[in-house]
Design a protein around this motif. Structure first.
Motif, PDB file in Angstrom:
ATOM      1  N   MET A 295     -23.720  28.525 -14.456  1.00  0.00           N
ATOM      2  CA  MET A 295     -24.164  29.899 -14.226  1.00  0.00           C
ATOM      3  C   MET A 295     -23.077  30.926 -14.559  1.00  0.00           C
ATOM      4  N   ILE A 296     -21.958  30.456 -15.127  1.00  0.00           N
ATOM      5  CA  ILE A 296     -20.878  31.381 -15.501  1.00  0.00           C
ATOM      6  C   ILE A 296     -21.241  32.064 -16.817  1.00  0.00           C
ATOM      7  N   ALA A 297     -21.169  33.396 -16.819  1.00  0.00           N
ATOM      8  CA  ALA A 297     -21.565  34.181 -17.991  1.00  0.00           C
ATOM      9  C   ALA A 297     -20.371  34.698 -18.783  1.00  0.00           C
ATOM     10  N   SER A 298     -19.203  34.834 -18.141  1.00  0.00           N
ATOM     11  CA  SER A 298     -18.013  35.348 -18.824  1.00  0.00           C
ATOM     12  C   SER A 298     -16.784  34.968 -18.016  1.00  0.00           C
ATOM     13  N   ILE A 299     -15.689  34.627 -18.715  1.00  0.00           N
ATOM     14  CA  ILE A 299     -14.435  34.302 -18.033  1.00  0.00           C
ATOM     15  C   ILE A 299     -13.313  35.109 -18.659  1.00  0.00           C
ATOM     16  N   GLY A 300     -12.567  35.818 -17.821  1.00  0.00           N
ATOM     17  CA  GLY A 300     -11.410  36.577 -18.273  1.00  0.00           C
ATOM     18  C   GLY A 300     -10.127  35.863 -17.916  1.00  0.00           C
ATOM     19  N   ASN A 301      -9.022  36.604 -17.925  1.00  0.00           N
ATOM     20  CA  ASN A 301      -7.728  36.022 -17.577  1.00  0.00           C
ATOM     21  C   ASN A 301      -7.571  35.817 -16.083  1.00  0.00           C
ATOM     22  N   ALA A 302      -8.184  36.678 -15.282  1.00  0.00           N
ATOM     23  CA  ALA A 302      -7.971  36.622 -13.834  1.00  0.00           C
ATOM     24  C   ALA A 302      -9.267  36.624 -13.041  1.00  0.00           C
ATOM     25  N   SER A 303     -10.406  36.750 -13.708  1.00  0.00           N
ATOM     26  CA  SER A 303     -11.682  36.816 -12.987  1.00  0.00           C
ATOM     27  C   SER A 303     -12.799  36.311 -13.894  1.00  0.00           C
ATOM     28  N   PHE A 304     -13.974  36.154 -13.312  1.00  0.00           N
ATOM     29  CA  PHE A 304     -15.113  35.707 -14.116  1.00  0.00           C
ATOM     30  C   PHE A 304     -16.395  36.316 -13.571  1.00  0.00           C
ATOM     31  N   VAL A 305     -17.462  36.236 -14.378  1.00  0.00           N
ATOM     32  CA  VAL A 305     -18.786  36.724 -13.990  1.00  0.00           C
ATOM     33  C   VAL A 305     -19.728  35.524 -13.937  1.00  0.00           C
TER      34      VAL A 305
END
Length: 511
Positions: A295-305
């Motif tokens: 269910m993860i839609a986006s992952i950044g360097n320090a957080s995710f959606v």
């Protein structure tokens, strides 16, 4: 040495003063306007020299008016009129004053209002004079500005510098004798607050939170007392009415909490030096536990959606820090800004699709298991014909649940760090529990959840479900999909969110 026009108004000595300050021929409106602008601590003039005639009072007299509270300054002004030297009635022509420079005075002492002080006579008189000059008061705002010319060199810059210094200076006094007061009415200035809490005990210092650009109160302050008894008396005023609002009075525990959560070299709170929390045990939101990663839609360097497990609508998502941090108010700078960039991406996404808005809500309540709370910001797109009702429905819900919101204006939350600072300034200490709502226009509603306060765990979902007119979605378990449905929903969101995903934008810029 001319008397100011209308200085007699609101004074109990007005009958004696009216023959001078009430008459245009004896008093100057220009002097009154200057006094109203510069707000002197002492205004000393000479009585009008006039021969006594039949049917008239001798106005060569000594007057000492009660101090009056200035509209645009924190201190009071004392008006004194001296009689002429060697006058026949032996009225005072010499008056001794023990004047201490305002710049060296304790701000509490400077702002303390004498018990017999009155409102400014010029504020009351100004309405009629403005109307007379403006042909019935049709353009009062512009006329009021004319009464306050910027006659001092670089006045705005100096005022801003003083405000910045007042907001960053260290509070004088002991940490264990300092209280935090919030939900203050914006009209309550330092003098009024010092007078109100001065009844509890002697104050060591007071700092009212003000906007450094406008000087406007931000609705909270810190007060240091000299005695423990003063603190105890002040705490009893929690939820009492002051200037028409029920204020919240609590101990300021930031010093104690910062021992756990990190201090900077000046003793201030630094979330980047926060000690790590207890290790999480099977936390649902920690990526290391591989819970519902589809269910993860986006992952950044320090957080995710990630998509919400039981969404209020198909695009209901959550912004989550990768590190196990309890609340937005405690996020390190880098994580804070990345979470904020995701939220702004959601706003752009919603606006681009049928001019919708976004409501985001966060519940920070301490959990005793699973390593404690893991911050997650729920983000829900709202239809264009419903977004304007967001603030109203949350205020009505708060009223039903018997609590009130503190309000952070959009201009105080232009960045993630600014929003974090504004939120923590309204909390008793950085780890304090709270509920926060981010409205479509950028306004933030926040309320602290004190120990033993009852709080509705599903508050945000319940309110938004009614805002969306889908009360059946309030219970997340009633709208849970199977894994195939969750994957399909996640992929659809990924595709539509891609143009607004800050992580994708950063990657494109690097290329």
């Amino acid at each position: 040495q001319t008397w100011p026009k209308d200085v007699h108004m609101l004074s109990r000595y007005k009958d004696a003063m009216t023959p001078i300050s009430g008459e245009e021929k004896n008093a100057s409106r220009d002097v009154a306007e200057i006094a109203n602008v510069i707000c002197p601590r002492y205004h000393v003039v000479a009585s009008l020299l006039s021969p006594e005639s039949e049917g008239e009072q001798n106005i060569d007299q000594f007057f000492e008016r009660e101090p009056y509270r200035n509209v645009s300054a924190k201190h009071a002004t004392r008006f004194i009129s001296l009689a002429s030297v060697g006058n026949s009635k032996k009225q005072k022509w010499l008056h001794a004053l023990g004047i201490e420079p305002g710049g060296t005075m304790n701000p509490i002492k400077l702002c303390q209002m004498p018990p017999d002080s009155t409102p400014s006579p010029y504020a009351m008189a100004g309405v009629s004079s403005l109307q007379q000059r403006g042909g019935g008061g049709g353009n009062q705002q512009s006329l009021k500005r004319e009464l306050k010319p910027d006659w001092r060199d670089n006045a705005d810059a100096k005022k801003k510098q003083r405000l910045e210094e007042s907001q960053t200076r260290a509070l004088v006094g002991d940490a264990d004798k300092t209280i935090h007061v919030r939900n203050l009415d914006y009209r309550a200035d330092e003098g009024a607050i010092a007078e109100y809490f001065g009844e509890c005990g002697e104050l060591a210092d007071l700092r009212l939170g003000r906007d450094v650009e406008t000087g406007r109160s931000r609705g909270f302050c810190k007060i240091a007392f000299k005695t423990k008894e003063g603190v105890d008396a002040a705490l009893e005023r929690d939820q009492q009415n002051f200037y028409g609002r029920d204020i919240r009075v609590q101990m300021d525990r930031q010093q104690q909490s910062r021992q756990y959560n990190g201090e900077n070299k000046n003793g201030g709170y630094d979330p980047n030096k926060r000690k790590p929390p207890p290790p999480p045990v099977s936390c649902w939101f920690c990526l290391s536990n591989n819970k519902d990663t589809h269910m993860i839609a986006s992952i950044g360097n320090a957080s995710f959606v990630a998509m919400d497990k039981g969404g209020l609508n198909p695009e209901h998502a959550q912004i989550v820090p990768i590190e196990h941090v309890a609340a937005f108010s405690m996020l390190p700078d880098e994580t804070c800004e990345e979470v904020w960039s995701y939220l702004q991406g959601f706003r752009k996404f919603a606006e681009a699709t049928e001019d919708r808005g976004v409501v985001a809500f966060e519940r920070h309540l301490t959990l005793k298991n699973k390593g404690g709370n893991h911050m997650h910001l729920n983000v829900v797109p709202i239809p264009s014909n419903r977004k304007h009702l967001s603030k109203k429905i949350f205020e009505q819900a708060a009223k039903r649940c018997d609590f009130t919101w503190d309000i952070i204006a959009p201009e105080h939350a232009q960045t993630g760090i600014a929003a974090r600072s504004a939120m923590t300034s309204l909390l008793s200490f950085p780890e304090a529990e709270y509920y926060a709502v981010h409205l479509p226009d950028g306004t933030i509603l926040i309320t602290e959840v004190k120990q033993y306060d009852k709080h509705w765990m599903q508050f945000g979902r319940e309110v938004i479900s009614h805002l969306l007119k889908t009360p059946e979605t309030a219970n997340w378990q009633s709208v849970v999909q199977d894994e195939d449905g969750e994957i399909e929903r996640t992929n659809a969101f990924k595709e539509s969110f891609k143009p607004f995903d800050p992580v994708m934008e950063a990657e494109e810029e690097e290329e």
